[in-house]
Design an enzyme around this catalytic site. Structure first.
Site, PDB file in Angstrom:
ATOM      1  N   CYS A  89       0.866  -1.189   0.000  1.00 58.40           N
ATOM      2  CA  CYS A  89       0.000   0.000   0.000  1.00 58.40           C
ATOM      3  C   CYS A  89       0.903   1.240   0.000  1.00 58.40           C
ATOM      4  O   CYS A  89       2.112   1.128  -0.217  1.00 58.40           O
ATOM      5  CB  CYS A  89      -0.976  -0.011   1.173  1.00 58.40           C
ATOM      6  N   ARG A 103      -3.273  -0.452   5.483  1.00 50.62           N
ATOM      7  CA  ARG A 103      -3.893  -1.540   4.714  1.00 50.62           C
ATOM      8  C   ARG A 103      -2.988  -2.753   4.502  1.00 50.62           C
ATOM      9  O   ARG A 103      -3.426  -3.893   4.712  1.00 50.62           O
ATOM     10  CB  ARG A 103      -4.362  -1.006   3.351  1.00 50.62           C
ATOM     11  N   ASP A 123      -8.222   3.969   1.182  1.00 52.21           N
ATOM     12  CA  ASP A 123      -7.224   4.209   2.224  1.00 52.21           C
ATOM     13  C   ASP A 123      -7.889   4.767   3.485  1.00 52.21           C
ATOM     14  O   ASP A 123      -8.371   5.907   3.499  1.00 52.21           O
ATOM     15  CB  ASP A 123      -6.189   5.211   1.704  1.00 52.21           C
TER      16      ASP A 123
END
Ligand code: 4NP
Length: 152
Positions: free
Chosen positions: A8, A14, A127
């Protein structure tokens, strides 16, 4: 041993969540010995003087509520050398895919996919650093990892 890198932007929300959920599900299935699972960032935002930041607090709390520890996980930046080491790069969103291909080089583009493609979906894992919806990120990641494990 099959080697998977989750990726990520910052490696504090994440991709560490995907790494730790994946390791947890593999452990529960008694298959953790078959895989090397890691995660990394495309940006160096969360690495200071060579030391990576720990998993972001709200993500850590959410994972701990599922019995998953984040102890020892620190942000690290994806490097070109990872392109040779890993078999699969699972990205959270389209911009991660572009950045991973840029870092690894086009010769490794075939190993680079979006995690949610394993859930039969074309979307991104949004996100939560920006959306603040940590549960949605967890649910998306869980679906993606479950789909992934069915293929391994
Ligand atoms: P992640 O979220 O990519 O899911 O780890 C982010 C966390 C931190 C930052 C960006 C994204 N940041 O710019 O510090």
């Amino acid at each position: 041993m099959y080697k998977i890198m989750f990726v990520c932007l910052g490696n504090i929300c994440r991709s560490p969540m995907a790494e730790l959920v994946c390791k947890d599900l593999l452990k529960k299935a008694g298959r953790e010995g078959e895989f090397l699972i890691s995660s990394a960032a495309t940006s160096s935002e969360n690495v200071y003087n060579g030391v990576g930041a720990p998993v972001y607090g709200p993500i850590k709390s959410l994972l701990e509520s599922k019995g998953i520890s984040c102890a020892g996980k620190r942000a690290q930046v994806l490097t070109q050398a990872d392109g040779e080491k890993y078999d699969l790069f699972l990205c959270m969103d389209e911009s991660n895919v572009r950045n991973v291909k840029r870092i690894l080089g086009e010769q490794h583009a075939g190993k680079c996919k979006k995690l949610l493609s394993y859930a039969g979906e074309s979307g991104d894992v949004a996100d939560p650093w920006y959306t603040r919806d940590f549960q949605k990120a967890y649910d998306d990641i869980y679906r993606g990892v479950q789909g992934l494990l069915k293929t391994l």
